[in-house]
Design a protein around this motif. Structure first.
Motif, short mmCIF file in Angstrom:
data_model
loop_
_atom_site.label_atom_id
_atom_site.label_comp_id
_atom_site.label_asym_id
_atom_site.label_seq_id
_atom_site.Cartn_x
_atom_site.Cartn_y
_atom_site.Cartn_z
N ARG A 175 0.86 -1.18 0.00
CA ARG A 175 0.00 0.00 0.00
C ARG A 175 0.89 1.23 0.00
NH1 ARG A 175 -3.04 -1.00 4.32
NH2 ARG A 175 -4.80 -1.82 3.10
N LYS A 176 0.51 2.27 -0.73
CA LYS A 176 1.36 3.46 -0.85
C LYS A 176 1.30 4.28 0.44
CE LYS A 176 0.83 3.70 -5.87
NZ LYS A 176 0.33 4.49 -7.02
N VAL A 177 2.47 4.54 1.00
CA VAL A 177 2.59 5.37 2.21
C VAL A 177 3.52 6.53 1.90
CG1 VAL A 177 3.24 5.42 4.64
CG2 VAL A 177 2.32 3.30 3.64
N SER A 178 3.04 7.74 2.13
CA SER A 178 3.85 8.92 1.84
C SER A 178 3.75 9.91 3.00
CB SER A 178 3.39 9.59 0.54
OG SER A 178 2.01 9.88 0.60
N ALA A 179 4.69 10.85 3.03
CA ALA A 179 4.74 11.80 4.15
C ALA A 179 5.41 13.10 3.71
CB ALA A 179 5.51 11.20 5.32
N LEU A 180 5.01 14.19 4.35
CA LEU A 180 5.75 15.45 4.21
C LEU A 180 6.95 15.39 5.14
CD1 LEU A 180 3.05 18.30 4.12
CD2 LEU A 180 4.07 17.04 2.23
N SER A 181 8.08 15.87 4.67
CA SER A 181 9.32 15.72 5.42
C SER A 181 9.60 16.89 6.37
CB SER A 181 10.50 15.59 4.45
OG SER A 181 10.60 16.74 3.62
N ILE A 182 8.78 17.93 6.35
CA ILE A 182 9.08 19.17 7.09
C ILE A 182 9.42 18.92 8.55
CG2 ILE A 182 8.07 21.33 7.95
CD1 ILE A 182 6.52 21.53 5.36
N GLY A 183 8.64 18.08 9.23
CA GLY A 183 8.83 17.88 10.66
C GLY A 183 10.16 17.27 11.05
N MET A 184 10.83 16.61 10.08
CA MET A 184 12.11 15.96 10.35
C MET A 184 13.26 16.62 9.59
SD MET A 184 11.74 13.49 12.56
CE MET A 184 13.17 12.43 12.26
N ASP A 185 13.01 17.78 9.00
CA ASP A 185 14.03 18.43 8.18
C ASP A 185 14.38 19.81 8.77
OD1 ASP A 185 15.70 19.44 6.27
OD2 ASP A 185 14.22 19.45 4.64
N PRO A 186 15.36 19.88 9.70
CA PRO A 186 15.70 21.15 10.34
C PRO A 186 16.31 22.16 9.39
CG PRO A 186 17.30 19.46 10.90
CD PRO A 186 16.20 18.77 10.17
N ASN A 187 16.61 21.76 8.16
CA ASN A 187 17.12 22.70 7.16
C ASN A 187 15.99 23.35 6.36
OD1 ASN A 187 19.90 22.22 7.73
ND2 ASN A 187 19.76 20.29 6.60
N HIS A 188 14.77 22.90 6.60
CA HIS A 188 13.62 23.47 5.89
C HIS A 188 13.38 24.90 6.36
CE1 HIS A 188 9.58 23.94 4.25
NE2 HIS A 188 9.80 22.86 3.53
N SER A 189 12.89 25.75 5.47
CA SER A 189 12.68 27.16 5.79
C SER A 189 11.71 27.37 6.95
CB SER A 189 12.16 27.90 4.55
OG SER A 189 10.93 27.34 4.10
N VAL A 190 10.79 26.44 7.15
CA VAL A 190 9.82 26.56 8.25
C VAL A 190 10.52 26.57 9.60
CG1 VAL A 190 7.90 25.40 9.42
CG2 VAL A 190 7.94 25.53 6.93
N TRP A 191 11.56 25.77 9.74
CA TRP A 191 12.31 25.76 11.00
C TRP A 191 12.97 27.12 11.23
CZ3 TRP A 191 13.61 21.30 14.19
CH2 TRP A 191 12.90 20.14 13.82
N LYS A 192 13.47 27.71 10.18
CA LYS A 192 14.10 29.04 10.30
C LYS A 192 13.06 30.08 10.68
CE LYS A 192 17.04 32.32 7.82
NZ LYS A 192 17.77 32.59 6.55
N GLU A 193 11.90 30.01 10.06
CA GLU A 193 10.83 30.95 10.37
C GLU A 193 10.41 30.85 11.83
OE1 GLU A 193 7.77 29.97 7.62
OE2 GLU A 193 8.93 30.61 5.86
N ASP A 194 10.45 29.64 12.39
CA ASP A 194 10.08 29.43 13.79
C ASP A 194 11.26 29.58 14.74
OD1 ASP A 194 7.52 28.95 12.94
OD2 ASP A 194 7.61 26.78 13.14
N GLN A 195 12.39 30.05 14.20
CA GLN A 195 13.61 30.28 14.98
C GLN A 195 14.09 29.01 15.68
OE1 GLN A 195 12.78 33.66 17.54
NE2 GLN A 195 12.76 35.08 15.82
N LEU A 196 14.10 27.92 14.92
CA LEU A 196 14.54 26.62 15.45
C LEU A 196 15.78 26.15 14.70
CD1 LEU A 196 11.01 24.96 15.61
CD2 LEU A 196 12.34 25.79 17.56
N THR A 197 16.78 27.02 14.67
CA THR A 197 17.97 26.73 13.86
C THR A 197 19.21 26.44 14.70
OG1 THR A 197 18.47 29.11 13.74
CG2 THR A 197 17.13 28.17 11.97
N HIS A 198 19.05 26.30 16.02
CA HIS A 198 20.23 26.21 16.89
C HIS A 198 20.55 24.79 17.35
CE1 HIS A 198 20.34 30.56 16.89
NE2 HIS A 198 19.08 30.58 17.27
N GLY A 199 19.98 23.79 16.71
CA GLY A 199 20.32 22.43 17.07
C GLY A 199 21.76 22.11 16.71
N THR A 200 22.37 21.20 17.42
CA THR A 200 23.77 20.84 17.15
C THR A 200 23.88 20.11 15.82
OG1 THR A 200 23.58 18.69 18.24
CG2 THR A 200 24.16 20.59 19.63
N PRO A 201 25.06 20.12 15.21
CA PRO A 201 25.26 19.37 13.96
C PRO A 201 24.89 17.90 14.10
CG PRO A 201 27.09 20.87 14.31
CD PRO A 201 26.26 20.92 15.56
#
Length: 240
Positions: free
Chosen positions: A132-158
């Protein structure tokens, strides 16, 4: 929901009545919505975008979501009022798509740990094994996405960022297809499934070539976000 918009539940009920005795039935999708601290706005908008597709869409909502959104707001923002329980999902035999508009850390952890004590994860794993086809948006697991920057969540460690990237790759390796919000329209459209799609990620890679024009054929779909990036970088889009 605004009065001029038809209820998703009503539409789905009509589909059931119309196609009860005569095939083909409409494509059926269940959207699973957990809570996550980043990407919820985009998740709900993605669900709303799915309403454009000729599918029966039903929504399964994790109870934690109701700590942050009431039922009326969810219906208004997603335009889906056909909600189901996990018991209903477990008994579905003719489901075509399982879609995850947001990936929370706990959900991803349970999937990768093959945690079948979680009833939804058990159903998802069964779906993957049954093709069965299973798909997902990756935003929640992609700290390089612009949404994380907009929410000021850019300070996680490498290390933390690389761990999330690695888990995204593992999700893909188990069979979950990752898509971007601007791919929603074409990804689930039957008429577009055989066409090539150029997304914002493709344009990011194209920029390294430092070329001034991108040539595509008539069968290629360029998503709106990809077109915006081309304009931003002054790259001509030529369709042949």
């Amino acid at each position: 929901m605004r009065s001029h918009q038809q209820s998703a539940l009503m539409e789905n009920t009509l589909h059931e009545l119309l196609f009860h005795r005569q095939p083909p039935s409409p494509t059926k999708m269940v959207v699973y919505l957990p809570y996550h601290f980043v990407g919820m706005d985009q998740a709900m908008h993605a669900i709303k975008m799915l309403r454009k597709q000729k599918m029966r869409i039903r929504l399964l909502i994790h109870e934690e979501v109701f700590r942050y959104y009431d039922k009326k707001e969810i219906v208004e923002r997603t335009e889906i009022d056909d909600w189901i329980t996990i018991q209903v999902l477990e008994n579905m035999k003719d489901l075509d798509f399982l879609f995850l508009p947001i990936l929370s850390f706990s959900l991803v952890s349970n999937i990768l740990a093959l945690n079948d004590h979680d009833r939804f994860v058990r159903f998802l794993l069964q779906s993957l094994f049954s093709k069965r086809k299973v798909s997902a948006l990756s935003i929640g697991m992609d700290p390089n996405h612009s949404v994380w920057k907009e929410d000021q969540l850019t300070h996680g460690t490498p290390y933390l960022k690389s761990k999330l990237k690695r888990e995204l790759q593992l999700l893909q390796s188990v069979g979950i297809q990752m898509i971007e919000p601007d791919e929603i329209d074409c990804f689930f459209s039957k008429s577009d499934q055989k066409k090539k799609v150029i997304t914002a990620k493709d344009i990011q890679q194209f920029l390294y070539k430092k070329e001034k024009e991108l040539v595509v054929d008539q069968q290629t779909i360029v998503t709106p976000l990809a077109k915006d990036m081309l304009k931003q970088h002054q790259i001509n889009l030529i369709s042949e």
